[in-house]
Design an enzyme around this catalytic site. Structure first.
Site, mmCIF file in Angstrom:
data_model
loop_
_atom_site.group_PDB
_atom_site.id
_atom_site.type_symbol
_atom_site.label_atom_id
_atom_site.label_comp_id
_atom_site.label_asym_id
_atom_site.label_seq_id
_atom_site.Cartn_x
_atom_site.Cartn_y
_atom_site.Cartn_z
ATOM 1 N N SER A 135 41.616 43.096 34.371
ATOM 2 C CA SER A 135 41.487 41.796 33.717
ATOM 3 C C SER A 135 40.008 41.521 33.502
ATOM 4 O O SER A 135 39.149 42.143 34.138
ATOM 5 C CB SER A 135 42.088 40.715 34.619
ATOM 6 N N TYR A 148 43.480 36.442 42.957
ATOM 7 C CA TYR A 148 43.599 37.260 41.748
ATOM 8 C C TYR A 148 42.277 37.971 41.443
ATOM 9 O O TYR A 148 42.252 39.176 41.170
ATOM 10 C CB TYR A 148 44.014 36.371 40.576
#
Length: 253
Positions: A135, A148
Site C-alpha cells: 500500500s 495497518y
C-alpha cells in the site's frame, strides 16, 4: 495492449490470498486468463467457490489469522500473491491490542508462513514470483492506522529479504503500493468517514482520500492486477526488492 496474451502463465500455479473480492479477485481473474491455475484462498467460502469454479481453479477456505490453517495451504505455488488484509481505524492510545495483533498475523505472519513453505518449490525449479500487495501506507504513514501501517511496513521488509535470498534461484519478490482502490473495504471506509465527518460520500473521496494524490480518482482493482501480472513476465525478471507506487502521485510530495 493485451497483457494477458503477452504474458502467458500456462503451466504455472498461482496462490492468491484474499482472492474472493477486490484486488485479490482481480488478480485471480487476470492470472487465470493468462493461463495459470489459481488457488483462490479466502475466508469467504461461497464467493471463493464461485470464483474458483468460474476460473477452473481451486477454492481454499482458510482463516489466515490461524497459523495452523496457513501451514495447511498448498506448498506447490509458482506464484504467490499476498493480498489478504483488513483495517481498523483508531488512535494508538485507544487501539485494541487484540485487533493490532490480528492484523499483524493476517498481513505479516501469514505471508511469512506461506513463503516459508512455497519458496523451496520455487527454488527447486529455479523460478518463482512473489507479488506482495502492499500500500502507499507501506511507504507513508497516516494517523489512526497504526496496525495497518505497521503491517504494510513489515510486509515491505519481508519482501525485500525474500528478494535477496531468492535471487540466486530465479525468484523475484516485489511490492505493489496502491493508494485507495475501489474495493468493498474502501467503500466501507467511505461510508464510515462520511458518517463521522458529517459530509457526503463523494466529499470523503474528494477531500480526504484523494487529498494527497495528483490523479483525482480511485484506482481500479484491475489496474493493480495487471501490474501484478507484468511482474510475473520475462520483461520484469530483473525487477526485485522493489516497491512500485501506484498512488496517483501521493509519494511524489
Amino acid at each position: 495492449m493485451d497483457t494477458t496474451s503477452a504474458h502467458s502463465l500456462a503451466g504455472r500455479t498461482a496462490l492468491v490470498t484474499g482472492a474472493a473480492s477486490g484486488i485479490g479477485r482481480a488478480c485471480a481473474e487476470v492470472f487465470a486468463a493468462a493461463g495459470a491455475r489459481v488457488y483462490v484462498v479466502d475466508l469467504a467460502a461461497e464467493p471463493a467457490k464461485e470464483l474458483a469454479g468460474r476460473l477452473g481453479g481451486e477454492a481454499i477456505v482458510a482463516d489466515l489469522s490461524d497459523p495452523a490453517a496457513v501451514d495447511a495451504l498448498p506448498d506447490d505455488a509458482d506464484i504467490v500473491v499476498n493480498n489478504a488484509g483488513l483495517q481498523h481505524v483508531a488512535p494508538v492510545h485507544e487501539f485494541p491490542p487484540d485487533r493490532f495483533a490480528l492484523i499483524q498475523r493476517v498481513m505479516v505472519e501469514a505471508p511469512f508462513r506461506i513463503l516459508r513453505r512455497t519458496l523451496p518449490h520455487m527454488y527447486a525449479q529455479d523460478w518463482g514470483r512473489v507479488v506482495n500487495i502492499s500500500s502507499v501506507h507501506g511507504l507513508r504513514a497516516s494517523a489512526f492506522k497504526s496496525a495497518y501501517v505497521t503491517a504494510k511496513h513489515g510486509l515491505e521488509g519481508l519482501s525485500k529479504t525474500v528478494a535477496l535470498e531468492g535471487a540466486p534461484y530465479g525468484v523475484t519478490s516485489n511490492c505493489i503500493n496502491p493508494a485507495y482502490v475501489r474495493t468493498a473495504l474502501v467503500e466501507k471506509q467511505i461510508a464510515a468517514q462520511a458518517l463521522a465527518h458529517g459530509i457526503r460520500e463523494d466529499e470523503v473521496v474528494e477531500q480526504i482520500m484523494l487529498d494527497r494524490t495528483a490523479v483525482k480518482r480511485l484506482i481500479e482493482a484491475d489496474e493493480v492486477a495487471q501490474l501484478a501480472l507484468w511482474l510475473c513476465s520475462p520483461h520484469a525478471s530483473s525487477i526485485t526488492g522493489a516497491s512500485l507506487p501506484m498512488d496517483g502521485g501521493w509519494t511524489a510530495h
